[in-house]
Design a protein around this motif. Structure first.
Motif, PDB file in Angstrom:
ATOM      1  N   LEU A  17      52.806   2.055  20.835  1.00  0.00           N
ATOM      2  CA  LEU A  17      53.559   3.304  20.730  1.00  0.00           C
ATOM      3  C   LEU A  17      52.780   4.471  21.339  1.00  0.00           C
ATOM      4  N   GLU A  18      51.476   4.471  21.107  1.00  0.00           N
ATOM      5  CA  GLU A  18      50.641   5.528  21.680  1.00  0.00           C
ATOM      6  C   GLU A  18      50.648   5.459  23.206  1.00  0.00           C
ATOM      7  N   MET A  19      50.557   4.252  23.758  1.00  0.00           N
ATOM      8  CA  MET A  19      50.551   4.089  25.210  1.00  0.00           C
ATOM      9  C   MET A  19      51.877   4.516  25.834  1.00  0.00           C
ATOM     10  N   LEU A  20      52.983   4.258  25.126  1.00  0.00           N
ATOM     11  CA  LEU A  20      54.307   4.614  25.645  1.00  0.00           C
ATOM     12  C   LEU A  20      54.618   6.090  25.489  1.00  0.00           C
ATOM     13  N   SER A  21      53.949   6.734  24.544  1.00  0.00           N
ATOM     14  CA  SER A  21      54.214   8.149  24.288  1.00  0.00           C
ATOM     15  C   SER A  21      53.810   8.993  25.490  1.00  0.00           C
ATOM     16  N   GLY A  22      54.755   9.745  26.017  1.00  0.00           N
ATOM     17  CA  GLY A  22      54.461  10.657  27.118  1.00  0.00           C
ATOM     18  C   GLY A  22      54.591  10.054  28.494  1.00  0.00           C
ATOM     19  N   VAL A  23      54.962   8.756  28.589  1.00  0.00           N
ATOM     20  CA  VAL A  23      55.198   8.139  29.899  1.00  0.00           C
ATOM     21  C   VAL A  23      56.629   7.634  29.947  1.00  0.00           C
ATOM     22  N   GLU A  24      57.121   7.432  31.166  1.00  0.00           N
ATOM     23  CA  GLU A  24      58.514   7.000  31.307  1.00  0.00           C
ATOM     24  C   GLU A  24      58.706   5.576  30.799  1.00  0.00           C
ATOM     25  N   ALA A  25      57.801   4.685  31.179  1.00  0.00           N
ATOM     26  CA  ALA A  25      57.901   3.284  30.778  1.00  0.00           C
ATOM     27  C   ALA A  25      56.599   2.579  31.135  1.00  0.00           C
ATOM     28  N   LEU A  26      56.377   1.418  30.524  1.00  0.00           N
ATOM     29  CA  LEU A  26      55.238   0.568  30.861  1.00  0.00           C
ATOM     30  C   LEU A  26      55.714  -0.875  30.925  1.00  0.00           C
ATOM     31  N   SER A  27      55.146  -1.621  31.846  1.00  0.00           N
ATOM     32  CA  SER A  27      55.502  -3.021  31.978  1.00  0.00           C
ATOM     33  C   SER A  27      54.729  -3.863  30.971  1.00  0.00           C
ATOM     34  N   VAL A  28      55.193  -5.098  30.771  1.00  0.00           N
ATOM     35  CA  VAL A  28      54.487  -6.029  29.897  1.00  0.00           C
ATOM     36  C   VAL A  28      53.055  -6.230  30.391  1.00  0.00           C
ATOM     37  N   GLY A  29      52.898  -6.351  31.717  1.00  0.00           N
ATOM     38  CA  GLY A  29      51.569  -6.542  32.281  1.00  0.00           C
ATOM     39  C   GLY A  29      50.637  -5.375  32.019  1.00  0.00           C
ATOM     40  N   GLU A  30      51.164  -4.151  32.158  1.00  0.00           N
ATOM     41  CA  GLU A  30      50.351  -2.956  31.917  1.00  0.00           C
ATOM     42  C   GLU A  30      49.922  -2.879  30.456  1.00  0.00           C
ATOM     43  N   LEU A  31      50.832  -3.191  29.554  1.00  0.00           N
ATOM     44  CA  LEU A  31      50.510  -3.159  28.131  1.00  0.00           C
ATOM     45  C   LEU A  31      49.488  -4.244  27.785  1.00  0.00           C
ATOM     46  N   ALA A  32      49.680  -5.440  28.339  1.00  0.00           N
ATOM     47  CA  ALA A  32      48.756  -6.536  28.060  1.00  0.00           C
ATOM     48  C   ALA A  32      47.353  -6.206  28.558  1.00  0.00           C
ATOM     49  N   LYS A  33      47.255  -5.644  29.747  1.00  0.00           N
ATOM     50  CA  LYS A  33      45.951  -5.281  30.305  1.00  0.00           C
ATOM     51  C   LYS A  33      45.296  -4.177  29.483  1.00  0.00           C
ATOM     52  N   ASP A 213      54.409   6.093   7.042  1.00  0.00           N
ATOM     53  CA  ASP A 213      54.041   4.728   7.376  1.00  0.00           C
ATOM     54  C   ASP A 213      53.756   4.614   8.871  1.00  0.00           C
ATOM     55  N   HIS A 214      53.150   3.497   9.259  1.00  0.00           N
ATOM     56  CA  HIS A 214      52.653   3.352  10.625  1.00  0.00           C
ATOM     57  C   HIS A 214      53.745   3.429  11.689  1.00  0.00           C
ATOM     58  N   SER A 215      55.005   3.130  11.338  1.00  0.00           N
ATOM     59  CA  SER A 215      56.069   3.117  12.341  1.00  0.00           C
ATOM     60  C   SER A 215      56.365   4.503  12.889  1.00  0.00           C
ATOM     61  N   LYS A 216      55.960   5.563  12.183  1.00  0.00           N
ATOM     62  CA  LYS A 216      56.227   6.928  12.635  1.00  0.00           C
ATOM     63  C   LYS A 216      55.111   7.477  13.530  1.00  0.00           C
ATOM     64  N   LEU A 217      53.960   6.813  13.531  1.00  0.00           N
ATOM     65  CA  LEU A 217      52.832   7.307  14.315  1.00  0.00           C
ATOM     66  C   LEU A 217      53.002   6.935  15.782  1.00  0.00           C
ATOM     67  N   GLY A 218      52.829   7.920  16.642  1.00  0.00           N
ATOM     68  CA  GLY A 218      53.006   7.685  18.066  1.00  0.00           C
ATOM     69  C   GLY A 218      54.436   7.813  18.529  1.00  0.00           C
ATOM     70  N   THR A 219      55.359   8.207  17.632  1.00  0.00           N
ATOM     71  CA  THR A 219      56.756   8.400  17.999  1.00  0.00           C
ATOM     72  C   THR A 219      57.120   9.873  17.902  1.00  0.00           C
ATOM     73  N   ASN A 220      58.174  10.244  18.594  1.00  0.00           N
ATOM     74  CA  ASN A 220      58.602  11.638  18.636  1.00  0.00           C
ATOM     75  C   ASN A 220      60.096  11.713  18.383  1.00  0.00           C
ATOM     76  N   SER A 221      60.509  12.686  17.596  1.00  0.00           N
ATOM     77  CA  SER A 221      61.928  12.887  17.333  1.00  0.00           C
ATOM     78  C   SER A 221      62.435  14.038  18.199  1.00  0.00           C
ATOM     79  N   PHE A 222      63.199  14.970  17.653  1.00  0.00           N
ATOM     80  CA  PHE A 222      63.933  15.951  18.447  1.00  0.00           C
ATOM     81  C   PHE A 222      63.382  17.367  18.332  1.00  0.00           C
ATOM     82  N   ILE A 223      63.102  17.803  17.113  1.00  0.00           N
ATOM     83  CA  ILE A 223      62.692  19.180  16.849  1.00  0.00           C
ATOM     84  C   ILE A 223      61.269  19.198  16.307  1.00  0.00           C
ATOM     85  N   ASN A 224      60.420  20.009  16.917  1.00  0.00           N
ATOM     86  CA  ASN A 224      59.046  20.134  16.451  1.00  0.00           C
ATOM     87  C   ASN A 224      58.985  20.870  15.124  1.00  0.00           C
TER      88      ASN A 224
END
Length: 257
Positions: A17-33, A213-224
């Motif tokens: 989730l942290e790696m995906l935060s702030g980027v458009e997308a990541l491939s399986v290979g990029e995440l695995a590496k 809980d851990h599922s909310k960390l690294g995620t972003n909703s709508f209003i700060n």
């Protein structure tokens, strides 16, 4: 039996989730590496996380960019990760002293904490949660229910009308929930009126204690609703070492339940 394999999976999910935060997308290979694991492991993680609504999976990778976290009905949220939320609530209870003045935010994790408050004495509890109020109305604690507009989805009272109460009180500790927490975007929720009330509460609290809980960390909703540095203490069930280190650099104490 040891739960270490599950803990490792939870930590890896947080890192994804942290790696995906702030980027458009990541491939399986990029995440695995980036995580030093096999692509098969990443595919299993993405499948599980997609099924729980934590990310959008597409052929060959995943993204958060097209999905801000969608809010569920309160009754649905209450049953998700219930064991983790109970542990978080129990850890949070240890931060409360008899005769404290506290605020309970709306949310399923703070509701678990409300159910434990009978173990403390002479509290003053301010809340905008009608669910928490139903529990506390039978207690011996002093309860102050914040007025405002009723929000059915979260069963809370929110918006500018809450200011008439909140601007005139101070609490020792505010126990807050959130729909998302990232290092760059901070705390977030899905509703502007709810965000208004959360920001106001945090200004009136001696300590801001985030229960999540851990599922909310690294995620972003709508209003700060505030920056990560606004949180004095984070109580969670699992967090990656990098995320924890960055929070501690901001002055946030991290407690793992």
């Amino acid at each position: 039996m040891s739960n270490r394999p599950r803990q490792l999976t939870t930590e890896r999910e947080q890192q994804i989730l942290e790696m995906l935060s702030g980027v458009e997308a990541l491939s399986v290979g990029e995440l695995a590496k980036g995580l030093g694991v096999s692509e098969a492991t990443i595919r299993r993680d993405l499948s599980s996380m997609s099924g729980r609504g934590l990310l959008n999976r597409y052929h060959g990778g995943a993204t958060l960019s097209s999905t801000k976290v969608n809010e569920q009905m309160f009754s649905d949220k209450e049953n998700l990760l219930s064991d983790e939320k109970r542990r978080i609530a129990l850890a949070a209870l240890s931060l409360i002293e008899d005769r404290d003045k506290i605020y309970l935010d709306g949310g399923s994790t703070t509701l678990y904490l409300a159910k434990l408050l009978e173990r403390k004495r002479d509290l003053t509890v301010v809340t905008n949660s009608l669910m928490a109020a139903m529990i506390l109305m039978e207690s011996r604690h002093r309860m102050i229910l914040v007025g405002g507009e009723f929000r059915a989805l979260s069963r809370t009272l929110v918006g500018p009308l809450t200011a008439s109460i909140l601007e005139n009180i101070s609490v020792d500790k505010a126990f807050m929930g959130t729909m998302g927490l990232t290092l760059s975007e901070g705390l977030s929720t899905s509703d502007a009126s709810e965000a208004f009330t959360k920001r106001l509460v945090m200004k009136r609290a001696g300590q801001v204690i985030l229960l999540v809980d851990h599922s909310k960390l690294g995620t972003n909703s709508f209003i700060n609703t505030g920056s990560a540095g606004d949180v004095d203490t984070l109580v969670t069930d699992a967090v990656s070492e990098n995320f924890r280190k960055r929070l501690e650099e901001l002055g946030t104490k991290v407690i793992i339940a």
